[in-house]
Design an enzyme around this catalytic site. Structure first.
Site, PDB file in Angstrom:
ATOM      1  N   TYR A  34       0.834  -1.211   0.000  1.00 27.60           N
ATOM      2  CA  TYR A  34       0.000   0.000   0.000  1.00 27.60           C
ATOM      3  C   TYR A  34       0.865   1.256   0.000  1.00 27.60           C
ATOM      4  CZ  TYR A  34      -2.613   3.732   2.388  1.00 27.60           C
ATOM      5  OH  TYR A  34      -3.158   4.935   2.765  1.00 27.60           O
ATOM      6  N   HIS A  58       2.277   1.817  -3.340  1.00 27.23           N
ATOM      7  CA  HIS A  58       1.297   1.857  -4.430  1.00 27.23           C
ATOM      8  C   HIS A  58       1.206   3.276  -5.024  1.00 27.23           C
ATOM      9  CE1 HIS A  58      -2.502   1.551  -6.585  1.00 27.23           C
ATOM     10  NE2 HIS A  58      -2.406   0.220  -6.458  1.00 27.23           N
TER      11      HIS A  58
END
Length: 109
Positions: free
Chosen positions: A77, A80
């Protein structure tokens, strides 16, 4: 006590800069919430504003909480592109912030 396997909670406390327009704050919060739709590792998102009467907030006004199934999910995450792009939008509008990641522990009595 039992540590929840895999689950990781990502908490961010934030104080927006004085003068940040409320509509911009609303947009930024909606953008944060939308990351759950854009980044597969993020499983849930919650947020709120400080309501404490204890006056111990040290100036922090908002709390953002995200749930991940694993530390690897959180790492994915953070890297990302949608998260990186979002961080570049919110961080210039914050006076200060702190991030804490933890594995929840269930206390059984």
């Amino acid at each position: 006590m039992e540590e929840q396997k895999g689950v990781l909670i990502h908490v961010m406390l934030a104080k927006f800069k004085d003068g940040t327009p409320p509509d911009l704050i609303d947009q930024l919060i909606k953008g944060f919430a939308n990351l759950v739709n854009l980044t597969e590792p993020m499983k849930s998102f919650r947020w709120g504003t400080d309501l404490s009467i204890e006056n111990l907030d040290q100036g922090f006004t908002h709390v953002f909480e995200s749930t991940f199934e694993s530390a690897e999910g959180l790492t994915g995450y953070i890297a990302h592109p949608a998260h990186v792009e979002y961080a570049n939008l919110i961080l210039p509008n914050l006076e200060k912030f702190v991030v804490i990641d933890y594995k929840p522990t269930i206390v059984r009595i």
